[in-house]
Design an enzyme around this catalytic site. Structure first.
Site, PDB file in Angstrom:
ATOM      1  N   HIS A  24       1.791   4.359  -3.002  1.00  0.00           N
ATOM      2  CA  HIS A  24       1.832   5.826  -2.832  1.00  0.00           C
ATOM      3  C   HIS A  24       3.194   6.356  -3.282  1.00  0.00           C
ATOM      4  CE1 HIS A  24      -1.833   6.402  -0.583  1.00  0.00           C
ATOM      5  NE2 HIS A  24      -1.469   5.636   0.417  1.00  0.00           N
ATOM      6  N   HIS A  69       0.836  -1.200   0.000  1.00  0.00           N
ATOM      7  CA  HIS A  69       0.000   0.000   0.000  1.00  0.00           C
ATOM      8  C   HIS A  69       0.883   1.268   0.000  1.00  0.00           C
ATOM      9  CE1 HIS A  69      -3.608   2.346   1.499  1.00  0.00           C
ATOM     10  NE2 HIS A  69      -2.622   3.147   1.871  1.00  0.00           N
ATOM     11  N   GLU A  70       1.857   1.299   0.912  1.00  0.00           N
ATOM     12  CA  GLU A  70       2.740   2.473   1.012  1.00  0.00           C
ATOM     13  C   GLU A  70       3.646   2.595  -0.212  1.00  0.00           C
ATOM     14  OE1 GLU A  70       2.341   4.773   3.146  1.00  0.00           O
ATOM     15  OE2 GLU A  70       0.908   3.673   4.380  1.00  0.00           O
ATOM     16  N   ASP A  91      -5.875   8.719   3.570  1.00  0.00           N
ATOM     17  CA  ASP A  91      -5.757   9.035   2.139  1.00  0.00           C
ATOM     18  C   ASP A  91      -7.021   9.736   1.638  1.00  0.00           C
ATOM     19  OD1 ASP A  91      -3.347   7.705   2.200  1.00  0.00           O
ATOM     20  OD2 ASP A  91      -4.268   5.794   1.662  1.00  0.00           O
TER      21      ASP A  91
HETATM   22 ZN    ZN Z   1      -2.461   5.166   2.216  1.00  0.00          ZN
END
Ligand code: ZN
Length: 363
Positions: free
Chosen positions: A74, A70-71, A164
């Protein structure tokens, strides 16, 4: 960042350092135990002993792999827009990607903010299909991954900072108004959501909901504070706000004399200057355990973060809060031109908050 000191680098992916904080091991243990004692579909208690242990550990490790993915999503999108990513730290509450300066372009911010939840959602879908076509422990593992990633995506899409979803909301509002106004509106919506969650948590006696509400409320306030400061400082350069009379010391100055200076001027850091050039900085931290007769050059910090007079004033604010330093020397053509301190910034900020002063400066 406080985390970085107590973190261990475990990998480097696409130029990004992946670090784990010691607190992660606690949660891995807790999660593994949870999966071990819980029966299907949220655990492996129905399996035979060996499989039960293996899958419990695997699933808890995978929870953090999912957070990492997930990170990473980004970070990779951010890097495409030229944002520097200092690293990703995994810790007890999940993960953080440490990025420098997220772009103020609504389209770019939207893409960066959405990349994480969309990746989690994709992993959730893939895991769900994998669970359907497999059997036994493996299928149970994929089902847990599907649940977890779906929750990760959903939670992060709550339209409130620091989630987010807060950034998504701001970037959508910022298409029609200024960035500062969009942040205020988004932060307001986030706070309202937090208050609503807090009330539900309070009456439902749900401590988790209360904690999350508090977390969101503080996150929204923090984001608002940063952007308001940025707005305030945007009309000024470092040259406008720096202190021009700099008290500096030479490399040969004794530590004892620096202590005298600290008592006299109440500044806890002094630039070290040799022939007009900045060669280091000496702070309270440097001299704390030093011999009063030692020379400054032996204890000073040699790698100094400096600013230029033409840098935007907000840079000082950003560096001070990101790196936790109190004083930044300003250098022009190799010579020291001034110094900016945290208290300078606070005073300027107080001044700026008077609208009359603002109007005067504008005209
Ligand atoms: Zn996030």
């Amino acid at each position: 960042m406080i985390f970085m000191d107590a973190s261990l680098r475990i990998a480097r992916i696409a130029g990004i350092d992946v670090m784990i904080h010691w607190s992660l091991f606690i949660i891995l243990f807790v999660l593994s135990s949870y999966f071990y004692v819980t029966s299907s579909p949220f655990g492996f208690a129905n399996l035979a002993e060996f499989e039960r242990i293996v899958f419990s550990v695997l699933a808890s490790v995978f929870v953090f792999v999912a957070v990492l993915l997930h990170e990473l999503a980004h970070s990779l999108v951010a890097m495409r827009y030229g944002v520097k990513v200092r690293g990703i730290v995994l810790f007890i509450f999940g993960g953080v990607a440490m990025m420098e300066k997220i772009p103020k372009n609504p389209k770019e911010e939207l893409a960066i903010a959405l990349a994480g939840p969309l990746t989690s959602l994709l992993i959730a879908l893939l895991s769900f299909f994998a669970a359907l076509i497999t059997a036994g422990g493996i299928s149970m593992f994929f089902l847990i991954s599907a649940y977890f990633n779906a929750i990760l995506a959903g939670f992060n899409l709550i339209p409130a900072f620091p989630m987010d979803g807060g950034r998504v909301l701001r970037s959508l509002i910022a298409r029609r108004t200024s960035y500062g106004k969009a942040t205020k509106t988004a932060a307001g919506i986030g706070k309202a959501i937090a208050v609503a969650m807090g009330i539900i948590g309070f009456f439902g006696l749900n401590i988790w909901l209360l904690l999350i509400a508090l977390f969101i409320y503080l996150g929204a306030s923090e984001e608002e504070k940063i952007v308001t400061a940025e707005d305030l400082f945007s009309r000024f350069s470092i040259g406008d706000i720096m202190t021009r009379t700099v008290i500096s010391v030479s490399p040969e100055t004794k530590v004892g004399e620096v202590i005298d200076l600290m008592f006299r001027y109440k500044h806890l850091g002094y630039p070290v200057v040799k022939d007009g050039e900045l060669v280091g900085i000496v702070t309270l931290k440097d001299i704390m355990h030093a011999d009063p007769n030692a020379k400054v050059e032996d204890v000073m910090t040699k790698e100094v973060i400096t600013l230029k007079p033409e840098d935007p004033a907000f840079e000082a604010f950003r560096i001070m809060s990101e790196r936790d330093i109190g004083r930044i020397p300003v250098v022009e053509n190799g010579k020291i031109a001034g110094i900016v301190s945290r208290s300078d910034l606070m005073k300027i900020r107080e001044l700026l908050e008077f609208s009359e002063v603002l109007e005067w400066k504008r005209s």
